[in-house]
Design a protein around this motif. Structure first.
Motif, PDB file in Angstrom:
ATOM      1  N   ASN A  82       2.056  -7.293 -23.760  1.00 42.92           N
ATOM      2  CA  ASN A  82       1.899  -8.090 -25.927  1.00 42.92           C
ATOM      3  C   ASN A  82       3.603  -9.618 -25.935  1.00 42.92           C
ATOM      4  OD1 ASN A  82       0.280  -7.974 -28.130  1.00 42.92           O
ATOM      5  ND2 ASN A  82       2.250  -6.709 -28.780  1.00 42.92           N
ATOM      6  N   GLN A 130       3.740 -13.283 -27.096  1.00 39.31           N
ATOM      7  CA  GLN A 130       4.086 -13.206 -28.052  1.00 39.31           C
ATOM      8  C   GLN A 130       5.226 -14.622 -27.994  1.00 39.31           C
ATOM      9  OE1 GLN A 130       6.143 -10.783 -30.767  1.00 39.31           O
ATOM     10  NE2 GLN A 130       4.204  -8.432 -29.962  1.00 39.31           N
ATOM     11  N   ALA A 138      -1.087  -7.645 -18.243  1.00 34.04           N
ATOM     12  CA  ALA A 138      -2.311  -7.200 -18.646  1.00 34.04           C
ATOM     13  C   ALA A 138      -3.104  -6.876 -17.615  1.00 34.04           C
ATOM     14  CB  ALA A 138      -2.945  -7.742 -19.784  1.00 34.04           C
ATOM     15  N   GLY A 141      -5.305  -1.565 -26.077  1.00 36.74           N
ATOM     16  CA  GLY A 141      -4.315  -2.378 -26.438  1.00 36.74           C
ATOM     17  C   GLY A 141      -4.793  -3.692 -25.344  1.00 36.74           C
ATOM     18  N   GLU A 164      -1.235  -3.893 -33.610  1.00 39.36           N
ATOM     19  CA  GLU A 164       0.499  -3.982 -33.324  1.00 39.36           C
ATOM     20  C   GLU A 164       1.440  -4.569 -34.409  1.00 39.36           C
ATOM     21  OE1 GLU A 164      -0.890  -2.918 -28.824  1.00 39.36           O
ATOM     22  OE2 GLU A 164       0.384  -4.833 -28.970  1.00 39.36           O
ATOM     23  N   THR A 191      -5.148  -7.779 -25.904  1.00 36.36           N
ATOM     24  CA  THR A 191      -4.152  -8.612 -25.362  1.00 36.36           C
ATOM     25  C   THR A 191      -4.298  -9.536 -24.200  1.00 36.36           C
ATOM     26  OG1 THR A 191      -2.391  -6.773 -25.524  1.00 36.36           O
ATOM     27  CG2 THR A 191      -1.812  -8.355 -24.455  1.00 36.36           C
ATOM     28  N   ARG A 238       4.214 -16.203 -32.355  1.00 32.01           N
ATOM     29  CA  ARG A 238       3.204 -15.258 -31.466  1.00 32.01           C
ATOM     30  C   ARG A 238       1.911 -16.568 -31.468  1.00 32.01           C
ATOM     31  NH1 ARG A 238       0.665  -9.451 -31.579  1.00 32.01           N
ATOM     32  NH2 ARG A 238      -1.062  -9.896 -30.476  1.00 32.01           N
TER      33      ARG A 238
END
Length: 206
Positions: A84, A88, A99, A111, A159, A115, A168
């Motif tokens: 994550n 960003q 990921a 999550g 998140e 991502t 991001r």
């Protein structure tokens, strides 16, 4: 700590407590004390990473997350947080790798699918992004308990990003992904109905 002046675990726990209280400089001192006593403490690096993420210090957080994984290669949560953070800052290749590693370590980590879908979409890999989103929602639906479903949904879809964090890349919605897919591949199957009747995007798909 008076009774355990050389216990790195005690310093990590105190660091976590201080960080939760917003006493970040003191927390940092305790984490670094833990690392002085145990240089390969994954918990200390993870604590520092978590605090840096809360403060929007993404580059520093990424460094500590990578060290966390170096000393605890099975830490799925650290891999997910790293993915994550990399997304960003726009490091899509490394974000994709992190990921994918998180999902490999913990296939139920909701999550990470989100991502990965965001990373793939930002790379222009729309079909793969849609597939990852589908996998994410399948994980949510297959959760064994209602509370697990809620927890995974919160983790996957909410998140928060610190206002001091680097810009991001815009996270695509499912609708936008499907619209983009339809524009680039109008003959691709959009809907499969009973009897195996298939409708391409150009004939009424999204």
């Amino acid at each position: 700590l008076g009774s355990a002046p050389n216990n790195p675990i005690a310093f990590v726990e105190m660091g976590r407590t201080l960080a939760l209280q917003g006493r970040h400089e003191e927390a940092r001192d305790h984490y670094h004390r833990a690392l002085t006593l145990a240089p390969e403490s994954a918990d200390a690096h993870e604590g520092l990473a978590s605090m840096c993420l809360d403060l929007g210090r993404l580059s520093e957080a990424i460094d500590h997350l990578r060290l966390t994984l170096r000393f605890d290669s099975s830490n799925a949560a650290a891999a997910g947080a790293l993915a994550n953070a990399l997304f960003q800052i726009g490091d899509l290749d490394a974000g994709k790798a992190a990921a994918s590693r998180c999902i490999e370590l913990d296939p139920r980590h909701g999550g990470a699918y989100g991502t990965l879908a965001n990373v793939l979409a930002a790379r222009g890999e729309l079909a793969e992004a849609i597939a990852q989103l589908a996998q994410q929602y399948e994980q949510l639906l297959n959760a064994s308990r209602p509370d697990a479903t809620i927890a995974m949904l919160q983790h996957a879809l909410a998140e928060p990003v610190s206002s001091t964090a680097a810009p991001r890349p815009e996270a695509p919605t499912v609708t936008r992904l499907i619209e983009a897919q339809a524009a680039t591949q109008p003959d691709a199957v959009a809907i499969t109905c009973e009897g195996d009747h298939r409708t391409p995007h150009a004939e009424g798909g999204p």
